[in-house]
Every structure is written in C-alpha cells, then in structure tokens.
Design a protein around this motif. Structure first.
Motif, PDB file in Angstrom:
ATOM      1  N   LYS A  40       0.814  -1.216   0.000  1.00 28.49           N
ATOM      2  CA  LYS A  40       0.000   0.000   0.000  1.00 28.49           C
ATOM      3  C   LYS A  40       0.851   1.270   0.000  1.00 28.49           C
ATOM      4  O   LYS A  40       0.329   2.369  -0.174  1.00 28.49           O
ATOM      5  CB  LYS A  40      -0.920  -0.005   1.219  1.00 28.49           C
ATOM      6  N   GLU A  41       2.157   1.103   0.183  1.00 24.41           N
ATOM      7  CA  GLU A  41       3.051   2.261   0.219  1.00 24.41           C
ATOM      8  C   GLU A  41       3.800   2.470  -1.097  1.00 24.41           C
ATOM      9  O   GLU A  41       4.494   3.464  -1.271  1.00 24.41           O
ATOM     10  CB  GLU A  41       4.076   2.093   1.350  1.00 24.41           C
ATOM     11  N   ILE A  42       3.633   1.523  -2.032  1.00 29.90           N
ATOM     12  CA  ILE A  42       4.409   1.575  -3.270  1.00 29.90           C
ATOM     13  C   ILE A  42       3.985   2.749  -4.142  1.00 29.90           C
ATOM     14  O   ILE A  42       2.801   2.931  -4.426  1.00 29.90           O
ATOM     15  CB  ILE A  42       4.267   0.252  -4.050  1.00 29.90           C
ATOM     16  N   LYS A  43       4.952   3.528  -4.574  1.00 29.64           N
ATOM     17  CA  LYS A  43       4.703   4.654  -5.468  1.00 29.64           C
ATOM     18  C   LYS A  43       4.605   4.144  -6.910  1.00 29.64           C
ATOM     19  O   LYS A  43       4.999   3.011  -7.192  1.00 29.64           O
ATOM     20  CB  LYS A  43       5.823   5.688  -5.329  1.00 29.64           C
ATOM     21  N   PRO A  44       4.085   4.960  -7.824  1.00 26.62           N
ATOM     22  CA  PRO A  44       3.949   4.509  -9.213  1.00 26.62           C
ATOM     23  C   PRO A  44       5.246   3.942  -9.777  1.00 26.62           C
ATOM     24  O   PRO A  44       6.318   4.534  -9.644  1.00 26.62           O
ATOM     25  CB  PRO A  44       3.546   5.795  -9.949  1.00 26.62           C
ATOM     26  N   CYS A  45       5.144   2.757 -10.380  1.00 27.99           N
ATOM     27  CA  CYS A  45       6.312   2.083 -10.943  1.00 27.99           C
ATOM     28  C   CYS A  45       5.862   1.189 -12.091  1.00 27.99           C
ATOM     29  O   CYS A  45       4.670   1.067 -12.375  1.00 27.99           O
ATOM     30  CB  CYS A  45       7.047   1.272  -9.866  1.00 27.99           C
ATOM     31  N   ASP A  46       6.827   0.561 -12.756  1.00 26.83           N
ATOM     32  CA  ASP A  46       6.527  -0.251 -13.937  1.00 26.83           C
ATOM     33  C   ASP A  46       6.371  -1.731 -13.614  1.00 26.83           C
ATOM     34  O   ASP A  46       5.730  -2.469 -14.366  1.00 26.83           O
ATOM     35  CB  ASP A  46       7.639  -0.086 -14.982  1.00 26.83           C
ATOM     36  N   ALA A  47       6.973  -2.197 -12.535  1.00 28.74           N
ATOM     37  CA  ALA A  47       6.893  -3.612 -12.167  1.00 28.74           C
ATOM     38  C   ALA A  47       7.265  -3.755 -10.700  1.00 28.74           C
ATOM     39  O   ALA A  47       7.885  -2.867 -10.105  1.00 28.74           O
ATOM     40  CB  ALA A  47       7.820  -4.453 -13.044  1.00 28.74           C
ATOM     41  N   LEU A  48       6.894  -4.910 -10.130  1.00 29.68           N
ATOM     42  CA  LEU A  48       7.145  -5.176  -8.717  1.00 29.68           C
ATOM     43  C   LEU A  48       7.941  -6.468  -8.593  1.00 29.68           C
ATOM     44  O   LEU A  48       7.591  -7.481  -9.215  1.00 29.68           O
ATOM     45  CB  LEU A  48       5.806  -5.311  -7.978  1.00 29.68           C
ATOM     46  N   LEU A  49       9.019  -6.433  -7.807  1.00 26.20           N
ATOM     47  CA  LEU A  49       9.859  -7.612  -7.603  1.00 26.20           C
ATOM     48  C   LEU A  49      10.002  -7.868  -6.110  1.00 26.20           C
ATOM     49  O   LEU A  49      10.457  -6.996  -5.360  1.00 26.20           O
ATOM     50  CB  LEU A  49      11.237  -7.395  -8.224  1.00 26.20           C
ATOM     51  N   PHE A  50       9.602  -9.077  -5.681  1.00 25.86           N
ATOM     52  CA  PHE A  50       9.776  -9.478  -4.278  1.00 25.86           C
ATOM     53  C   PHE A  50      11.143 -10.128  -4.118  1.00 25.86           C
ATOM     54  O   PHE A  50      11.576 -10.922  -4.962  1.00 25.86           O
ATOM     55  CB  PHE A  50       8.687 -10.471  -3.868  1.00 25.86           C
ATOM     56  N   GLY A  51      11.791  -9.817  -2.991  1.00 26.09           N
ATOM     57  CA  GLY A  51      13.129 -10.337  -2.754  1.00 26.09           C
ATOM     58  C   GLY A  51      13.178 -11.812  -2.402  1.00 26.09           C
ATOM     59  O   GLY A  51      14.262 -12.388  -2.310  1.00 26.09           O
ATOM     60  N   GLY A  52      12.027 -12.423  -2.180  1.00 23.48           N
ATOM     61  CA  GLY A  52      12.016 -13.838  -1.838  1.00 23.48           C
ATOM     62  C   GLY A  52      10.617 -14.409  -1.919  1.00 23.48           C
ATOM     63  O   GLY A  52       9.629 -13.679  -2.089  1.00 23.48           O
ATOM     64  N   THR A  53      10.516 -15.721  -1.747  1.00 25.30           N
ATOM     65  CA  THR A  53       9.221 -16.395  -1.878  1.00 25.30           C
ATOM     66  C   THR A  53       8.297 -16.084  -0.713  1.00 25.30           C
ATOM     67  O   THR A  53       7.091 -15.935  -0.893  1.00 25.30           O
ATOM     68  CB  THR A  53       9.431 -17.920  -1.965  1.00 25.30           C
ATOM     69  N   LEU A  54       8.845 -15.957   0.493  1.00 26.27           N
ATOM     70  CA  LEU A  54       8.000 -15.763   1.681  1.00 26.27           C
ATOM     71  C   LEU A  54       7.230 -14.433   1.642  1.00 26.27           C
ATOM     72  O   LEU A  54       6.016 -14.423   1.838  1.00 26.27           O
ATOM     73  CB  LEU A  54       8.844 -15.892   2.943  1.00 26.27           C
ATOM     74  N   PRO A  55       7.902 -13.305   1.379  1.00 29.39           N
ATOM     75  CA  PRO A  55       7.112 -12.064   1.267  1.00 29.39           C
ATOM     76  C   PRO A  55       6.107 -12.119   0.118  1.00 29.39           C
ATOM     77  O   PRO A  55       5.014 -11.568   0.220  1.00 29.39           O
ATOM     78  CB  PRO A  55       8.167 -10.982   1.034  1.00 29.39           C
ATOM     79  N   TYR A  56       6.494 -12.799  -0.963  1.00 31.40           N
ATOM     80  CA  TYR A  56       5.559 -12.958  -2.091  1.00 31.40           C
ATOM     81  C   TYR A  56       4.305 -13.717  -1.653  1.00 31.40           C
ATOM     82  O   TYR A  56       3.179 -13.318  -1.972  1.00 31.40           O
ATOM     83  CB  TYR A  56       6.247 -13.689  -3.239  1.00 31.40           C
TER      84      TYR A  56
END
Length: 400
Positions: free
Chosen positions: A32-48
């Motif tokens: 909910k804090e992410i500012k406008p961007c082109d894509a989202l990448l999670f650093g690992g499987t657990l947060p995903y």
C-alpha cells in the motif's frame, strides 16, 4: 538490498526503489506504500506468499526471486568449502524440501541427511528459530542455513554459527531481466490501438445512455457512422481492464436493447479498424469478440474465451485448404468444433450451429470434406418427429 542493487548496475535502463520489511508478514502493508512504478519484484518467496492475495488488484506485472536448486547448491558448496561442516550436522530451512532432496540426489550423496524445516506462511518464524536453537542446544548440529533474514539475525545474536541462503548472481540477473521484459511487454500490449464496432441488431437506434456507459467503461471516444452504428477508439489496455472486471459483459447482459459489439487490435488505427470489421461478422447479440493483430479471434465474452486463429502457416491446414477448396479459416473452425465436442460424430445441423452459417452452406462444406477423404458417413439419425433422417458424419483427419 545492497546485493540486488550492486547486481542491477549491470542491467541497462532499470531503476530500483526498495521497500524494506523487518518481517515477511509486513509485505501486504508495504504494497500500500508503493509509489507509481513499472513492475514489482519481491526479494524472496515468503514475502511474495504473504502478499499474493493482493497482487491480482495491481495493474503492473510482478515477479519474485525464487529459491531453486542453484541457490541450494551454491549455499551447500559455500558451507563445505568455507566451514568444513558435514551435511548431516546442519539444520536448514527452505520453501520446498524437495529441492534439497533433488540436489543431494544429483550429487549422489548417500550419507545421513541434514535437518530440514519447511517454511510456509502458516508456520511462525519464531517456531522455525526455536527449532534451530533446540537442535543446537541438543548438540545435534554445528551450523544453521536459513532462508529468513530475521532468523539469521537472531542466531547471530545468540552466537550460533549460521549463514543466509545464497541466491546465485546469475539467478538474480535472470529474475531482474524477466521482470524488466514483463514490464516492457505489458506497456507495449496496453498501448496497442483498439477499435470497436457497435451495431444495433434491430432496426432501432442505439440508446444514448448505453453508448455513454460503454465509452465510459472502455475509456473510449466514438464516431457516429449512423444512428444504428458507431466506431469506438480506445487502447488494448483499457479494453482488457474492462473485460477483466466484467463491467462491459455485465452491461451487455443487463440492457434491453439488442446490439453487436466487436473490437480489433492493431499497431495502427487502420489495422485495428480492419480487424474490428472482421470480428463483427462473428458477433451475436450480447457477446463480444476481439480480433487481435495476429489474426487470433478471442471470445465470445462473457460465455467463454475461445481463441481461434484466422491466419495460419500450418502446412497441414494449408494442404487441406488447397485440396478441398475451403478457406484455412473454415478448416480451423472445423478443427475447433471437433475439439469442443464430447462425441466424434456430428450432423450438418451441429456443424452449422458452430460455424454460424446456413444449413446449405454447411452441407457444401461437408461434401468437400467427404469427397477428399477428410470426413466419412457413419450412419443416420432419425428425428423425433416426422421428417427426413439426418446423416451422421465423422472427421477423418488429425485435429490435435
């Protein structure tokens, strides 16, 4: 963060903003804090996994750095090379224990296996930490490999020998490149021109309120061709969002007026308009068809999402078209007709309904198939009431 940032320097035209958590459970809040961007990448499987349920609402593509055999192999090699700890004296937590088993099988390891814990969103991080500590205090292990950063920090504080799972540099580069490609593809697809044709099915002008709602839902402008026909101009991205939310389908089903609606995609308005004109020939009232720039016919929405190609370079279909004097389109439709049916047998009436042509036209098509050995007569079907019996056919060529 530091590692990904240093690796990302080797990839052109990307900029990364980081949103850091202390616990993976915080990932949905960070979304909910992410500012406008082109894509989202999670650093690992657990947060995903923690954020997975909210991802369908995002209008941008997403990806995550997956834990795979390369990560396990790299980490175990580092452990053996730098710490000389036997594999049976380590405790390891992973997303999928089968990956560790695969690595051990590949290296033909036959000794006692390490202690393996499975990570999941239903298993508290604290319980995984306590299990590592219990094994250490029982003198069952000499080292811990963990996939969870907070667990590593706690083990370090307790002076229990531990290391984090190592993601191979090539794996991170590949994941960054994949995410970049997803973003570029999404952008190019969403800005394609889309032209819609709205035609009244009855001799009745299209209602102004209905036209206003359709243009609002699809973010389109329009041009009046006649009181019974309009052209709509939008983008593939806007149309796709309208279809995904089913706003357009719901509007069609709720209206009392009968009309046809079809769209064409293209790299220009002219191409999109031409494809829309082809797509409208398939449309029935309260159904939507789309013909894309590759001549794939999508629809009908909302009943199904049939994809039928109107262009083919399949030599098998082209040979059939040449021998039977039928168009590749009709042959593609017949193949799809056969794939959809539960029975291999059919009548001209069944095929006519699928092709949306007259019975006489269908019988001419079947005759050409029979004459060239692509269909055969297998029997007759007696009608429930008086009338001529219907001939039953079977196709005599590969359809898969």
């Amino acid at each position: 963060m530091k590692r990904i940032n240093s690796i990302a320097q080797n990839i052109e035209n990307i900029q990364i903003d980081f949103y850091l958590y202390k616990q993976p459970t915080e990932a949905p809040v960070l979304l909910k804090e992410i500012k406008p961007c082109d894509a989202l990448l999670f650093g690992g499987t657990l947060p995903y996994l923690h954020a997975q349920s909210a991802l369908s609402e995002l209008p941008i593509p997403w990806n995550y750095i997956k834990q795979d055999e390369t990560a396990i192999s790299t980490t175990l090699l580092s452990l053996v090379a730098n710490h000389a700890v036997p594999l049976n004296r380590i405790s390891i937590d992973v997303m999928n224990p089968a990956i560790v088993e695969n690595v051990l099988t590949e290296i033909e390891y036959v000794g006692p296996k390490p202690y393996i814990q499975t990570i999941s969103i239903t298993k508290l991080t604290q319980s995984i930490l306590q299990h590592h500590i219990a094994l250490w205090e029982a003198n069952s292990i000499d080292f811990v490999i963990t996939s969870i950063h907070s667990v590593f920090d706690e083990l370090q504080a307790l002076q229990i020998p531990a290391m984090r799972m190592l993601d191979a540099t090539n794996s991170i580069i590949q994941c960054l490149e994949e995410t970049k490609s997803q973003s570029l593809l999404t952008k190019s697809e969403s800005v394609k021109a889309a032209v819609g044709l709205l035609e009244a099915s009855e001799n009745k002008p299209i209602d102004d309120n209905m036209l206003t709602q359709i243009t609002a839902i699809t973010h389109s402008t329009y041009k009046e061709i006649s009181p019974y026909s309009f052209e709509l101009y939008t983008t593939a991205g806007h149309l796709q969002k309208a279809l995904e939310k089913e706003n357009l389908q719901n509007l069609l089903q709720q209206t009392n007026q009968s009309f046809k609606l079809a769209f064409g995609y293209g790299h220009s308005i002219v191409e999109a308009n031409h494809n829309a004109k082809n797509a409208i020939t398939f449309a029935k009232p309260c159904e939507i068809y789309i013909l894309d720039e590759h001549k794939n016919l999508l629809g009908p929405f909302p009943k199904s999402e049939l994809s039928l190609t109107l262009k083919t370079d399949d030599p098998y279909i082209l040979q059939m078209a040449k021998q039977t004097s039928l168009s590749p389109l009709n042959i593609s439709k017949i193949i799809h007709f056969s794939r959809e049916r539960q029975s291999a047998q059919f009548t001209s009436h069944n095929l006519a309904e699928h092709l949306q042509v007259t019975r006489r036209t269908t019988e001419r098509i079947i005759k050409k198939l029979v004459d060239n050995g692509y269909a055969k007569v297998v029997g007759e079907e007696m009608p429930h009431q008086q009338g001529r019996p219907r001939t039953i056919y079977e196709l005599n060529f590969a359809v898969y």
